[in-house]
Design an enzyme around this catalytic site. Structure first.
Site, PDB file in Angstrom:
ATOM      1  N   ASP A  32       0.872  -1.173   0.000  1.00  0.00           N
ATOM      2  CA  ASP A  32       0.000   0.000   0.000  1.00  0.00           C
ATOM      3  C   ASP A  32       0.917   1.234   0.000  1.00  0.00           C
ATOM      4  O   ASP A  32       2.118   1.120   0.283  1.00  0.00           O
ATOM      5  CB  ASP A  32      -0.879  -0.033   1.258  1.00  0.00           C
ATOM      6  CG  ASP A  32      -1.601   1.266   1.492  1.00  0.00           C
ATOM      7  OD1 ASP A  32      -2.267   1.749   0.556  1.00  0.00           O
ATOM      8  OD2 ASP A  32      -1.490   1.821   2.615  1.00  0.00           O
ATOM      9  N   ARG A  50     -13.812  11.622  -0.560  1.00  0.00           N
ATOM     10  CA  ARG A  50     -13.743  12.253   0.765  1.00  0.00           C
ATOM     11  C   ARG A  50     -14.245  13.697   0.684  1.00  0.00           C
ATOM     12  O   ARG A  50     -15.013  14.165   1.503  1.00  0.00           O
ATOM     13  CB  ARG A  50     -12.271  12.205   1.200  1.00  0.00           C
ATOM     14  CG  ARG A  50     -11.984  12.482   2.634  1.00  0.00           C
ATOM     15  CD  ARG A  50     -10.529  12.163   2.927  1.00  0.00           C
ATOM     16  NE  ARG A  50     -10.215  10.781   2.657  1.00  0.00           N
ATOM     17  CZ  ARG A  50      -9.072  10.347   2.095  1.00  0.00           C
ATOM     18  NH1 ARG A  50      -8.124  11.211   1.772  1.00  0.00           N
ATOM     19  NH2 ARG A  50      -8.889   9.075   1.878  1.00  0.00           N
ATOM     20  N   HIS A  58      -9.768  18.666  -6.199  1.00  0.00           N
ATOM     21  CA  HIS A  58      -8.944  17.471  -6.089  1.00  0.00           C
ATOM     22  C   HIS A  58      -7.742  17.555  -7.025  1.00  0.00           C
ATOM     23  O   HIS A  58      -6.616  17.175  -6.660  1.00  0.00           O
ATOM     24  CB  HIS A  58      -9.794  16.226  -6.384  1.00  0.00           C
ATOM     25  CG  HIS A  58      -9.092  14.950  -6.071  1.00  0.00           C
ATOM     26  ND1 HIS A  58      -8.820  13.999  -7.012  1.00  0.00           N
ATOM     27  CD2 HIS A  58      -8.577  14.472  -4.905  1.00  0.00           C
ATOM     28  CE1 HIS A  58      -8.170  12.993  -6.438  1.00  0.00           C
ATOM     29  NE2 HIS A  58      -8.020  13.250  -5.176  1.00  0.00           N
ATOM     30  N   ASP A  79      -0.230   5.223   0.840  1.00  0.00           N
ATOM     31  CA  ASP A  79      -0.485   6.235   1.869  1.00  0.00           C
ATOM     32  C   ASP A  79      -0.613   5.589   3.245  1.00  0.00           C
ATOM     33  O   ASP A  79      -1.447   4.702   3.458  1.00  0.00           O
ATOM     34  CB  ASP A  79      -1.756   7.025   1.536  1.00  0.00           C
ATOM     35  CG  ASP A  79      -1.588   7.844   0.281  1.00  0.00           C
ATOM     36  OD1 ASP A  79      -0.699   8.709   0.266  1.00  0.00           O
ATOM     37  OD2 ASP A  79      -2.321   7.609  -0.698  1.00  0.00           O
TER      38      ASP A  79
HETATM   39  C1  XBP Z   1      -5.236   6.280   0.806  1.00  0.00           C
HETATM   40  C2  XBP Z   1      -6.339   7.097   0.283  1.00  0.00           C
HETATM   41  C3  XBP Z   1      -6.079   8.157  -0.707  1.00  0.00           C
HETATM   42  C4  XBP Z   1      -5.312   9.351  -0.139  1.00  0.00           C
HETATM   43  C5  XBP Z   1      -5.406  10.563  -1.002  1.00  0.00           C
HETATM   44  O1  XBP Z   1      -4.683   5.523  -0.230  1.00  0.00           O
HETATM   45  O2  XBP Z   1      -7.476   6.851   0.656  1.00  0.00           O
HETATM   46  O3  XBP Z   1      -7.324   8.591  -1.158  1.00  0.00           O
HETATM   47  O4  XBP Z   1      -5.893   9.709   1.106  1.00  0.00           O
HETATM   48  O5  XBP Z   1      -5.125  10.284  -2.332  1.00  0.00           O
HETATM   49  P1  XBP Z   1      -3.831   4.161   0.023  1.00  0.00           P
HETATM   50  P2  XBP Z   1      -6.093  10.775  -3.538  1.00  0.00           P
HETATM   51  O6  XBP Z   1      -4.609   3.081  -0.670  1.00  0.00           O
HETATM   52  O7  XBP Z   1      -2.493   4.395  -0.631  1.00  0.00           O
HETATM   53  O8  XBP Z   1      -3.717   3.963   1.484  1.00  0.00           O
HETATM   54  O9  XBP Z   1      -6.542  12.163  -3.238  1.00  0.00           O
HETATM   55  O10 XBP Z   1      -5.221  10.670  -4.749  1.00  0.00           O
HETATM   56  O11 XBP Z   1      -7.252   9.815  -3.572  1.00  0.00           O
HETATM   57 MG    MG Z   2      -2.956   3.238   3.262  1.00  0.00          MG
END
Ligand code: XBP
Ligand code: MG
Length: 276
Positions: free
Chosen positions: A10, A57, A83, A12
């Protein structure tokens, strides 16, 4: 025995703590540039993180913002523009090197390379955001480290939907049981469980206290074995190994092998209800 054949990362929260000081800051800067009065506090952003996907979100929050357009189409257009700007600002933040990879991540990536274990990425965020982070942290040839990189553009159904993992498995040519994922969040855990991928939970700041139901192991980070728990209460480290050593390739392989001997245990964790 079911040998480990790929490690899926993963992004973030797992590769780096990108949310509080990256995406959140960039969202607030975008609100400011659009002349919008509200900002997301650290706490509010944590509540909103139950909704995976930055645009989703934003749309959720806009529905409750008195200043936002009441017309659905106008709100969706505003969310899309905000966004896009947020992502441009986020890319600048990470390109400047302001967000480091979490301790133990590079070391585990190096282990995998040395062991010839293919790695993949499965993330809800966009390819541009991944590229900005990993170019700054690993270098311009970051992508050559991965057998496949699956992002929002490839899997529009956001976690906990398993799509991003099923696409990654298809590209790797593997069943879920042959891979191991590293995740940090409830939506991420849910996606792995639904895709049948054994998952290790490295807790991030916003998901420090989530239940680890469905995870093979959970702990505070890859830099150390201390604070980790293994499903079924098995010992985290084997005799003769230092308890303060990091979570390395050998340890992950053992955990993966041990879980493949257990009866199919995984239940989908309850999906948290959206914040109010
Ligand atoms: C986590 C998310 C992402 C980020 C923001 O992603 O939910 O939406 O918060 O990115 P991960 P975007 O699967 O890597 O944990 O604004 O590009 O959606
Ligand atoms: Mg994550």
């Amino acid at each position: 025995m079911n040998t480990l054949q790929a490690l899926i990362w993963d992004v973030d929260g797992t590769l780096a703590e990108t949310e509080r000081d990256g995406h959140r800051v960039a969202f607030n800067e975008a609100f400011e540039q659009f002349g919008l009065a509200w900002r997301w506090s650290e706490q509010r952003y944590g509540e909103l993180l139950r909704i995976a996907g930055g645009q989703e979100r934003l749309l959720h929050d806009l529905a409750g913002q008195p200043q936002a357009p009441s017309d659905d189409a106008a709100r969706a257009e505003l969310a899309s523009q905000l966004h896009r700007l947020k992502n441009a600002i986020y890319a600048e933040i990470v390109a400047a090197g302001r967000i480091a990879l979490r301790p133990g991540v590079v070391e585990l990536m190096d282990d995998c390379r040395a062991a010839g274990l293919p790695m993949a990425i499965a993330t809800t965020t966009s390819r541009g955001n991944v590229a900005a982070l990993l170019t700054a942290q690993i270098g311009a040839c970051w992508e050559s480290r991965f057998a496949c990189v699956v992002c929002a553009e490839d899997a529009p159904l956001k976690k906990p939907n398993p799509q991003v993992y099923t696409v990654a498995l298809q590209r790797l040519g593997l069943p879920g049981s042959a891979a191991l994922a590293i995740e940090d969040s409830s939506p991420g855990l849910g996606a792995c469980v639904a895709a049948g991928v054994p998952v290790v939970l490295t807790r991030s700041v916003y998901f420090a206290d989530i239940p680890d139901e469905g995870a093979l192991a959970s702990g505070p980070g890859l830099h150390s074995c201390s604070g980790w728990t293994l499903r079924g209460g098995a010992p985290v480290v084997t005799p003769g190994r230092a308890g303060d050593s990091r979570v390395d390739f050998e340890l992950l392989s053992r955990w993966h092998a041990a879980q493949s001997h257990q009866p199919a245990p995984l239940s989908v964790p309850a999906r948290p209800s959206p914040p109010g």
